[in-house]
Design an enzyme around this catalytic site. Structure first.
Site, PDB file in Angstrom:
ATOM      1  N   LYS A   1       0.861  -1.186   0.000  1.00  0.00           N
ATOM      2  CA  LYS A   1       0.000   0.000   0.000  1.00  0.00           C
ATOM      3  C   LYS A   1       0.896   1.234   0.000  1.00  0.00           C
ATOM      4  CE  LYS A   1      -3.754   2.286   2.528  1.00  0.00           C
ATOM      5  NZ  LYS A   1      -4.663   2.197   3.687  1.00  0.00           N
TER       6      LYS A   1
ATOM      7  N   LYS B   1      -2.099  -1.495  -3.741  1.00  0.00           N
ATOM      8  CA  LYS B   1      -2.982  -0.330  -3.660  1.00  0.00           C
ATOM      9  C   LYS B   1      -2.145   0.949  -3.716  1.00  0.00           C
ATOM     10  CE  LYS B   1      -6.479   1.805  -0.666  1.00  0.00           C
ATOM     11  NZ  LYS B   1      -7.130   1.807   0.651  1.00  0.00           N
TER      12      LYS B   1
END
Length: 332
Positions: free
Chosen positions: A203, A257
């Site tokens: 992420k 992400k």
């Protein structure tokens, strides 16, 4: 995989296999299915409420009664997994984030409702403290520091509460060190051996999350930024180390992400680790495409094209706010 060099023209005419729709489908290397889609949904307290998120056209915060209706419609479209994100009342946002592991918080009530009414729907959760944190951070804040180890203990309590409510998939999105191992140990010890962990393993500290923070009510509350715990967008190898660590600690699946700006990372994760790999087409990506589509700057087909890109990059599935619209398009 090595790419064969075709014979010289005209023996090789690459357009032969593009000539008709049937031929193009016959040799398609990637395919997007409704079953590949996970639908992220924002929930809120109240009844009969469908509250639009201004920075995400077509997306609303739903009260639980409408969540049940919309989830049922999604299931009829073939969407089998839903991911819950709560919009928490300001009065419940505290420095200790205790509402995060309350058995009767909004998310846990939603899990119990969905599993009781739609048992065939897989329910995924979010594990991070930002919806409950007065500071807007994913972890506990002491002074100006987001403290790692106390946050992990809080996240474990959050995970156990979600397991007790009936969650099928835990989605740790916090990026604290060691949280997957701690959760896996706790979940196993508590008897929830079948609950899967889909770790937000890679992420990035991205600027594409802005509309999401609006949707969960964290934008105006964030003090500072999240660069001390999310991955530097410049760092490919660090992201791969994060994935390796989370798998070693017990993650069943991993996520990259944001999505489209990081398709190179998706491909490397799939190629290097060969595990179920997911991407999140985050709020900023959605808002850009949806806004351009609504203004006529891009055609509706870019929705499916963008999702197919994740499959081509090696992803097994995609979290996307387009899920219901994409499902309808795939069925038509």
């Amino acid at each position: 995989m090595p790419v064969h060099t075709p014979a010289a023209f005209p023996a090789a005419r690459l357009r032969r296999l593009r000539r008709t729709s049937a031929l193009r489908d016959l040799v398609a290397e990637s395919a997007l299915r409704v079953q590949d889609l996970i639908w992220p949904v924002f929930i809120r307290e109240g009844e009969g409420i469908e509250e639009p998120v201004p920075s995400m056209p077509g997306v609303s915060r739903l009260s639980l009664d409408l969540l049940l209706i919309k989830a049922g419609e999604a299931l009829e479209l073939g969407i089998r997994t839903i991911c819950l994100f709560p919009y928490t009342d300001q009065a419940l946002r505290t420095e200790d984030c205790a509402e995060a592991w309350s058995p009767d918080n909004l998310t846990n009530r939603a899990i119990r409702m969905l599993k009781a009414e739609l048992p065939e729907m897989a329910v995924m959760t979010d594990i991070a403290l930002d919806p409950y944190n007065i500071n807007g951070h994913d972890g506990l804040v002491v002074g100006e520091e987001i403290v790692n180890d106390p946050t992990v203990k809080a996240l474990v309590k959050m995970a156990l509460a979600q397991c007790e409510a009936g969650a099928d998939i835990l989605g740790p999105s916090d990026m604290m060190d060691g949280r997957i191992a701690a959760m896996r140990r706790a979940v196993e010890s508590a008897g929830y051996k079948d609950v899967a962990i889909l770790s937000y393993a890679a992420k990035f500290a991205s600027g594409f999350y802005g509309p999401f923070r609006d949707a969960v009510g964290a934008s105006g509350r964030l003090v500072g930024d999240k660069k001390t715990y999310q991955v530097n967008p410049a760092n490919r190898l660090e992201a791969l180390r994060c994935v390796a660590r989370d798998l070693d600690e017990g993650a069943d699946m991993v996520m990259v992400k944001p999505g489209m700006p990081y398709l190179d990372i998706c491909r490397e994760v799939k190629d290097q680790f060969g595990v179920p790999t997911f991407a999140y087409q985050v709020s900023g990506e959605y808002a850009m495409l949806k806004g351009a589509m609504e203004n006529g700057w891009l055609g509706e087909h870019v929705m499916l094209e963008s999702l197919l890109a994740f499959k081509r990059a090696g992803c097994d599935g995609i979290l996307t706010y387009f899920a219901p619209d994409a499902a309808r398009a795939l069925k038509s």
